[in-house]
Design a protein around this motif. Structure first.
Motif, short mmCIF file in Angstrom:
data_model
loop_
_atom_site.label_atom_id
_atom_site.label_comp_id
_atom_site.label_asym_id
_atom_site.label_seq_id
_atom_site.Cartn_x
_atom_site.Cartn_y
_atom_site.Cartn_z
N ALA A 1 -32.25 -32.88 -48.14
CA ALA A 1 -31.61 -32.30 -49.32
C ALA A 1 -30.45 -33.16 -49.79
O ALA A 1 -30.17 -33.25 -50.99
CB ALA A 1 -31.13 -30.88 -49.00
N THR A 2 -29.74 -33.82 -48.87
CA THR A 2 -28.63 -34.70 -49.24
C THR A 2 -29.14 -35.93 -49.97
O THR A 2 -28.54 -36.38 -50.96
CB THR A 2 -27.85 -35.12 -47.97
OG1 THR A 2 -27.43 -33.96 -47.27
CG2 THR A 2 -26.63 -35.95 -48.34
N SER B 1 -33.12 -27.23 -44.28
CA SER B 1 -32.15 -26.55 -45.13
C SER B 1 -32.26 -27.02 -46.58
O SER B 1 -32.41 -28.21 -46.85
CB SER B 1 -30.73 -26.80 -44.61
OG SER B 1 -29.78 -26.26 -45.49
N SER B 2 -32.18 -26.07 -47.51
CA SER B 2 -32.16 -26.42 -48.94
C SER B 2 -30.78 -26.90 -49.36
O SER B 2 -30.63 -27.50 -50.43
CB SER B 2 -32.56 -25.21 -49.78
OG SER B 2 -31.67 -24.14 -49.55
N ASP B 3 -29.76 -26.62 -48.53
CA ASP B 3 -28.42 -27.14 -48.79
C ASP B 3 -28.28 -28.53 -48.20
O ASP B 3 -28.88 -28.85 -47.16
CB ASP B 3 -27.37 -26.22 -48.17
CG ASP B 3 -27.25 -24.90 -48.90
OD1 ASP B 3 -27.35 -24.91 -50.14
OD2 ASP B 3 -27.07 -23.87 -48.23
N TYR C 1 -33.01 -27.93 -30.57
CA TYR C 1 -34.24 -27.76 -31.37
C TYR C 1 -33.96 -26.98 -32.65
O TYR C 1 -34.39 -27.36 -33.74
CB TYR C 1 -35.30 -27.05 -30.53
CG TYR C 1 -36.55 -26.71 -31.31
CD1 TYR C 1 -37.51 -27.69 -31.57
CD2 TYR C 1 -36.76 -25.42 -31.79
CE1 TYR C 1 -38.66 -27.39 -32.30
CE2 TYR C 1 -37.90 -25.11 -32.52
CZ TYR C 1 -38.84 -26.08 -32.77
OH TYR C 1 -39.97 -25.78 -33.49
N THR C 2 -33.21 -25.89 -32.50
CA THR C 2 -32.91 -25.03 -33.65
C THR C 2 -32.09 -25.79 -34.69
O THR C 2 -32.37 -25.72 -35.89
CB THR C 2 -32.12 -23.78 -33.21
OG1 THR C 2 -32.89 -23.09 -32.23
CG2 THR C 2 -31.85 -22.86 -34.37
N PHE C 3 -31.09 -26.51 -34.22
CA PHE C 3 -30.23 -27.26 -35.13
C PHE C 3 -31.05 -28.27 -35.93
O PHE C 3 -30.90 -28.40 -37.14
CB PHE C 3 -29.12 -27.97 -34.36
CG PHE C 3 -28.26 -28.84 -35.25
CD1 PHE C 3 -27.27 -28.29 -36.04
CD2 PHE C 3 -28.47 -30.22 -35.30
CE1 PHE C 3 -26.50 -29.09 -36.86
CE2 PHE C 3 -27.70 -31.02 -36.13
CZ PHE C 3 -26.71 -30.45 -36.90
N ARG C 4 -31.94 -28.97 -35.24
CA ARG C 4 -32.73 -29.98 -35.91
C ARG C 4 -33.65 -29.35 -36.96
O ARG C 4 -33.80 -29.88 -38.07
CB ARG C 4 -33.54 -30.76 -34.87
CG ARG C 4 -34.41 -31.89 -35.42
CD ARG C 4 -33.66 -32.86 -36.30
NE ARG C 4 -32.47 -33.41 -35.70
CZ ARG C 4 -31.65 -34.25 -36.32
NH1 ARG C 4 -31.89 -34.60 -37.57
NH2 ARG C 4 -30.57 -34.71 -35.71
#
Length: 831
Positions: free
Chosen positions: A387-388, A369-371, A360-363
């Protein structure tokens, strides 16, 4: 039994009492200085009593004299020992002074010497020595014992400790009684009533010793009994042990404690406990010591600055009878191992929770993520975050997923390697090391190529080993690197290379393949004069123009650098003297076509060529520099003269009134010079000075010069700078050094209240005094920005008012009478 035998028997009993109490007290703490001194005091009383037990019953004078001399060892020293003991007990700081110790025991030594060698059977002692001995001995004993009693009294009064107050009261009482008895029977009654008593000081003193014994046995005087320490410590598990007194000072500390804290025993004994307590917990613990309890999770400070986590159990040591605090036992448990276990347990629990919540956290992190993040299996992209998509400029992630890394990149990377080949090498490296960081060039959907920094990490996702790629656009960073690289090798003002680049290139080009190698030195003439006159902004523009002119006149492969200030250098590889002359001629031709406002470009050149590889390139540089300076000696004065003309023109263009004022002042100076009968050469010089006297105003703001209203204090201070500025401008020209001095002084006053140097009377140059009158007269009779012209009568009146104050009276008389044809100024009119 007669009286002498009774006193003898009592004295022998006293010996036993003194010996018992002294030895008993000493055995309680043999290492203590207090106990040692108390034993010496008891010994002195014992010797005194022992000797007197025989002196009382002596049958002849010889026997009495012998025993009396032996007793002197006691009655000469007891007062000094008493005072020394009291100072130790009350912890007086003066007792540590070696001089004080000598002064305490010096009287005892003197009187002991006198008793042994100046008195006795067969020794004739003068009446003076006898009186001196008895009076001195009385004063010595009386003063020392009185000081001791008072010291004990004040010690008790000042202390808040119940036990100390009790001890003080008893000690003062049991010391005061024998002191008073001895004073009464040995001094007061014999003198007042003529009643004589036997010498019984050693017997009276047994009262003090018995009182002291009472204090020792009942109130634990001079010691904190070891049995208390033992009884309290055995109740706790002892890792580390510290014993404090009632004031919170460390008085005992275990070796194990010292080892862990890295201190020596002498570094902590008698120190406050707070020296080893962590600052933020110090007050909490000190407040808690008021009652027996425990304190957990506190840090002790090591000497090295480290911290040891501990639990502290502390127990107060209370006097059972007085209920008075004797001290505190600290039993300290090192809990570092417990901390480690607790930390590892917390880490394990955190890891378990992390594993449970990882998907869950990874997703959430991945999507939010702004990166830019890529998930790749091998070199194939299997997922990417929003972001990609934005970074690469695609419409959706479906266009990206399924592609290989090199399909989103230019065919070749900047180092010339194929993107596909390089991606496979990096992939293998990441498989081996677990992570790899590298720079990569991507290509947007619109074809724009841009640099990114990628951190590729091997991770486990859904039970499968994949690569997590974190992408960061480093376009701005690359641009900044280029700018920094440019600034590190280029001069900011001119855009040419700087000294650092020149020095590196000089080393690189100093090779046989570049010979002949010519170094051309160039120096801008008159830069300081232009900076002083027109300001540094104009000087910077001049340097920029020189830089562009040098670049225009040189060839594409030539190296041009600004060394600093007004100096430039040109490196001409594979260039001989003839070709160098052509380059310099071309630059000079371009420079004649350039101007910065009214200033013409003037550059002095000098060069030298290296033909032989054995020649030192620094010597070549030095010769080029020397030749340039020789040229500058001839070219620079001409340039400065032209610059001064340009300055005058610019000043007059800025302010037409200044131009008219300068010419009028010049004419007046010439006329005054003729009226004074000055030589023709001096008159011509005066005419020139009059024309140039306000040249320094070139550096004054035009708004200030032409301000219609009253000047502010700052504006007036700026105006007052113009004589100094004019001096700096004119002093750069060799044949104008005297004129520069006259310009500097033309606002000095006859009474010394002028500026800038405050010169007085004839210390002011004659020419400056003439200018001052001409300048003031024309300023008053001509129109100014802030007022209309004044009538001539008003101006003359103002001049006469300041004759002998601002102006030279004699010159003013000539000016008024010969130049203006008016009645002469006389002394009565002078201010």
């Amino acid at each position: 039994m007669d009286t002498e035998s009774l006193f003898s028997a009592v004295s022998l009993v006293s010996v036993v009492v003194y010996a018992y109490i002294g030895i008993y007290t000493f055995t309680q703490n043999p290492k203590s200085m207090v106990h040692k001194v108390f034993l010496l005091l008891c010994t002195s009383y014992a010797i005194w009593s022992f000797a007197y037990s025989f002196a009382y019953i002596a049958q002849d004078k010889i026997s009495f004299s012998l025993w009396n001399k032996i007793s002197a060892l006691g009655w000469c020293s007891f007062s000094a020992l008493t005072l020394f003991l009291v100072l130790l007990i009350t912890e007086s700081s003066i007792v540590n002074n070696r001089v004080v110790r000598v002064l305490i025991f010096l009287p005892a030594g003197i009187f002991f010497y006198m008793a042994i060698f100046l008195f006795g059977e067969g020794i004739e002692t003068s009446e003076f020595i006898t009186h001196t001995f008895y009076i001195g001995n009385f004063l010595y004993n009386f003063s020392f014992l009185l000081i001791s009693i008072l010291t004990l009294l004040f010690w008790g009064l000042k202390s808040n400790n119940v036990r100390i107050k009790k001890q003080s009261f008893i000690l003062v009482a049991c010391s005061g009684i024998p002191f008073s008895l001895n004073l009464l029977t040995q001094t007061i009654l014999p003198v007042v009533a003529g009643i004589q008593f036997p010498l019984m000081g050693q017997l009276y003193s047994i009262i003090m010793i018995l009182g002291t014994y009472r204090v020792i046995t009942k109130y634990k005087f001079l010691r904190l009994p070891e049995r208390f320490i033992f009884e309290e410590v055995v109740k706790e598990i002892m890792d580390m042990v510290i014993l404090l007194n009632s004031e919170g000072k460390i008085i005992k500390i275990s070796k194990h404690t010292l080892s862990l804290l890295e201190f020596r025993e002498d570094e902590l004994i008698n120190q406050d406990i707070d020296v080893i307590l962590e600052e933020k917990r110090r007050q909490i613990l000190l407040n808690s010591l008021k009652e027996s309890s425990k304190f957990n999770d506190i840090n002790l400070l090591q000497k090295s600055g480290g911290r040891i986590p501990v639990n502290i159990s502390y127990k107060q040591i209370i006097d059972d009878k007085l209920h008075d605090l004797l001290g505190v036992i600290l039993v300290i448990q090192d809990i570092r191992l417990m901390y480690d276990l607790r930390r590892k347990n917390e880490e394990l629990q955190a890891y378990v929770q992390q594993v449970v919540a990882s998907e869950y956290t990874f997703r959430k992190l991945f999507e939010g993520s702004s990166d830019s993040i890529l998930i790749m299996e091998g070199n194939k992209i299997i997922d990417c975050n929003p972001a990609t998509i934005k970074l690469l400029g695609f419409a959706s992630k479906e266009i990206i997923i399924g592609k290989h890394l090199w399909e989103l990149s230019p065919e070749h990377q900047p180092d010339g390697v194929l993107s596909q080949e390089k991606a496979r090498v990096i992939n293998k490296q990441a498989e081996t090391t677990g992570e790899v960081k590298f720079e990569w060039w991507h290509k947007k959907e619109n074809g724009l190529e841009f640099p990114v920094e990628i951190m590729l990490t091997s991770i486990l996702l859904h039970g499968k080993q994949v690569f997590h790629g974190l992408l960061r656009d480093v376009s701005e960073h690359k641009q900044l690197e280029k700018e920094l690289e440019y600034l590190s090798y280029n001069d900011v003002l001119t855009g040419l290379y700087n000294r650092r680049f020149f020095e590196e290139e000089l080393k690189r080009l100093d090779a046989a393949g570049n010979l002949p190698l010519t170094i051309v030195m160039a120096d801008v003439n008159g830069l300081k004069l232009i900076n002083d006159s027109f300001g540094h902004t104009m000087g910077d523009k001049l340097l920029q123009k020189v830089g562009s002119t040098l670049a225009k006149g040189c060839r594409s492969g030539d190296i041009i650098a600004r060394l600093g200030g007004d100096e430039f250098v040109i490196l001409l590889p594979k260039t001989g003297n003839k070709e160098t002359e052509q380059v310099v001629k071309r630059i000079k031709g371009y420079s004649k076509l350039e101007k910065v406002s009214p200033i013409e470009l003037s550059i002095s050149f000098g060069w030298e060529t290296k033909h032989d590889p054995q020649e030192n390139i620094l010597e070549i540089f030095k010769k080029a520099e020397d030749r340039m300076y020789k040229k500058k000696l001839f070219e620079s004065p001409s340039m400065r003269g032209k610059t001064i003309k340009a300055i005058i023109s610019t000043l007059h263009e800025k302010n037409k009134r200044e131009e008219q004022h300068s010419y009028r002042v010049s004419g007046l100076c010439k006329t005054i010079g003729k009226a004074l009968g000055l030589p023709e050469g001096d008159i011509e010089e005066l005419e020139t000075v009059g024309l140039l006297h306000d040249i320094g105003k070139i550096a004054i703001e035009e708004t200030t010069l032409n301000k219609p209203g009253k000047l502010t204090e700052d504006e007036w201070e700026e105006i007052k700078r113009h004589p100094e500025i004019g001096y700096r401008i004119l002093s750069t020209v060799n044949d104008m050094s005297e004129i520069a001095e006259y310009v500097l002084c033309h606002h000095e006053k006859w009474n010394g209240m002028g500026y800038p140097k405050g010169l007085k009377g004839e210390a002011i140059p004659l020419q400056a005094r003439i200018i001052a009158i001409a300048d003031a007269y024309d300023a008053m009779t001509s129109e100014r920005s802030y007022r209309s012209a004044l009538p001539e009568e008003t101006a003359l009146e103002e001049l006469q008012k300041n004759a002998g104050i601002q102006f030279d009276l004699e010159i003013l008389k000539v000016f008024v009478e010969a130049v203006l044809n008016k009645p002469a100024v006389n002394d009565s009119q002078a201010g």
